[in-house]
Design an enzyme around this catalytic site. Structure first.
Site, short mmCIF file in Angstrom:
data_model
loop_
_atom_site.label_atom_id
_atom_site.label_comp_id
_atom_site.label_asym_id
_atom_site.label_seq_id
_atom_site.Cartn_x
_atom_site.Cartn_y
_atom_site.Cartn_z
N HIS A 92 14.35 8.51 -4.85
CA HIS A 92 14.23 9.67 -5.73
C HIS A 92 14.86 10.94 -5.13
CE1 HIS A 92 11.65 7.04 -7.85
NE2 HIS A 92 10.54 7.30 -7.21
N GLU A 124 2.91 15.47 -4.10
CA GLU A 124 1.95 14.82 -5.00
C GLU A 124 0.54 15.11 -4.53
OE1 GLU A 124 3.19 10.77 -6.48
OE2 GLU A 124 3.95 10.71 -4.44
N ASP A 142 9.61 5.07 0.28
CA ASP A 142 9.05 5.15 -1.08
C ASP A 142 9.69 6.28 -1.90
OD1 ASP A 142 7.10 4.28 -3.05
OD2 ASP A 142 6.04 6.16 -2.66
#
Ligand code: BG6
Length: 493
Positions: free
Chosen positions: A239, A215, A234
């Site tokens: 994910h 990101e 996170d």
């Protein structure tokens, strides 16, 4: 029944928070604008703070502008969307404050009733209890829980047990929005809709797999949450492990939640635990410092609001994971994620082995092993690299990409992950949501890593914002004689 015909009441707890503003309201707006949800559907934004509906609408409208995009946001569409939005002041953990919501929902017992908890996970159990005590659980009720479910195995199990005491598992929708992404679903379509890939999808043919979620964003005003969390909790625990599971799992017997979940859990259970010695060699933690992204200077992590000035929370992780089962024995899965990296890219790279015998003379770059690249974002594609002959005399080979350009073939507007998942919630379809056993199995693998890092006590390695993370993460792959995909691309291989 089509989803657009299912009347619903959606109660969003935390609608004014970051997730509500950035993802949920925009997703609901698009579903409204494109006629995907029933005109009868109502949305109730819950807030503890006293306020007026007008004030809420003004704030929601303001932030919508930033997240929906000028071209899509028209006064007319926003105006008709806003008619669905109601604002209710109550304290979600206290049943005795629910009366105004009870009044609004009365008579809607047959409608799909959704409670979307976009709050801190610490409140999930108390809110569930309060909803039940307020008498709002009907047969048509579903509850949506945002990740992270807990901060370790014990807290995840406590949340699952507490929420499970109020709702049946079929009513609980644990969101991992990566499962709603178009390409992630296409990965399953490509794997299980074609006979072509199955023989190569195994240790005999695959050299290694890379999964990267990079990101350019930093912590975006979520410093308070993020500093307690870090990249492993996170992004990897949910994910990235989901992407790994879909890549590595066996074909399920049916496309329903139970069958898919069983296959995913087998993968999670087969992940080799890290020893203390492994942690130093096979994991890399990083933290961004001041740097530049696309020519713009951005502050370091320690300068972000609500971050401890001495924080040793990681904003980058790279890991070499191994799956101890028949299909994947000996095939490394390199996993990597980071904030404030130079590029925004999420992709899965399946690198195949070289041909066993080189028939052709090699030109620059040589004969390259085949590679399947599954790109989730910012663009979406699945590409298979093949060697083919350069037209003309002689037998010189070149690399050609067989390109399944997903975006351009789809036609029409693409669904965003949250839109698809919200529709599934309204329909009551749980296939793309996580079961409690999956969440707990993922924590079982992740928690010892967190404990081990804590025992080692070393700080994350610093990396400049705008780079691919600490140099040691390059070493993680190069030590095995391999390269991260961006280096392969740069080298023209
Ligand atoms: C969220 C994380 O789950 O996923 C965020 O909490 C992260 O930190 C986000 O930025 C990434 O989602 P996407 O869809 O933008 O890749």
């Amino acid at each position: 029944m089509k989803t657009a015909d299912i009347p619903f009441d959606m109660v969003v707890v935390g609608a004014t928070g970051d997730l509500g503003r950035r993802k949920l309201l925009p997703a609901l707006y698009f579903l409204h604008k494109y006629g995907k949800i029933s005109p009868d559907g109502r949305i109730f934004a819950i807030s503890r703070r006293e306020g007026s509906r007008e004030g809420f609408l003004a704030r929601a409208g303001e932030s919508a502008r930033g997240h929906i995009g000028e071209a899509e946001l028209t006064d007319e569409d926003w105006g008709s969307f806003a008619e669905r939005l109601h604002f209710v002041t109550l304290s979600a953990t206290e049943a005795e404050t629910y009366a105004p919501l009870n009044d609004l929902l009365a008579g809607g017992e047959e409608r799909a009733r959704v409670f979307y908890l976009a709050t801190s996970p610490r409140l999930y159990v108390d809110i569930s209890r309060a909803i039940a005590e307020a008498g709002l659980v009907t047969d048509q009720t579903r509850i949506v829980l945002e990740k992270p479910i807990g901060t370790d195995l014990a807290s995840a199990a406590a949340i699952n047990a507490g929420v499970g005491a109020v709702f049946d598992e079929r009513q609980i929708f644990r969101i991992d929005h990566y499962l709603g992404k178009e390409t992630v679903q296409n990965l399953m379509a490509v794997r299980f809709g074609n006979i072509l890939f199955e023989p190569m999808w195994r240790a005999e043919k695959v050299d290694h797999v890379q999964i990267t979620v990079a990101e350019t964003l930093g912590v975006e005003g979520r410093g308070g949450y993020y500093d307690q969390s870090g990249a492993l909790r996170d992004m990897i625990q949910n994910h990235i492990l989901q992407l790994l599971c879909l890549t590595a799992m066996e074909p399920p017997a049916h496309l329903d939640q139970d069958d898919i979940r069983e296959e995913k859990i087998k993968v999670l259970r087969a992940l080799r635990p890290f020893t203390m010695e492994d942690l130093g060699k096979k994991t890399v933690r990083g933290q961004y410092r001041l740097g530049a992204i696309a020519g713009e200077t951005v502050p370091g992590y320690l300068e972000e609001p609500d971050v401890d000035e001495d924080s040793s929370t990681e904003t980058f992780v790279a890991l070499k994971a191994e799956i101890d089962n028949w299909r994947w024995a000996g095939v490394p899965f390199y996993l990597r994620t980071g904030k404030r990296m130079g590029h925004r890219v999420s992709e899965i790279v399946i690198q195949l082995k070289p041909v066993p015998h080189q028939l052709f003379e090699s030109r620059a770059g040589g004969i390259q092993p085949n590679r399947l690249v599954i790109r989730l974002q910012p663009d979406e594609f699945i590409k298979m690299s093949l060697m083919t002959k350069v037209p003309g005399a002689g037998m010189v080979l070149q690399r050609s990409d067989l390109d399944l350009n997903l975006a351009s073939r789809r036609g029409g507007r693409a669904f965003q992950a949250y839109e698809r998942l919200l529709l599934d919630v309204i329909r009551g379809v749980t296939t793309l949501f996580m079961h409690r056993t999956e969440v707990e199995a993922a924590w079982r693998w992740v928690e010892p890593i967190l404990d081990g890092w804590r025992q080692l006590g070393d700080r994350p390695r610093s990396y400049s914002a705008g780079t691919w993370g600490p140099p040691k993460s390059i070493g993680l792959v190069e030590r095995d004689g391999r390269s991260w995909y961006e280096h392969i691309v740069e080298a023209g291989r």
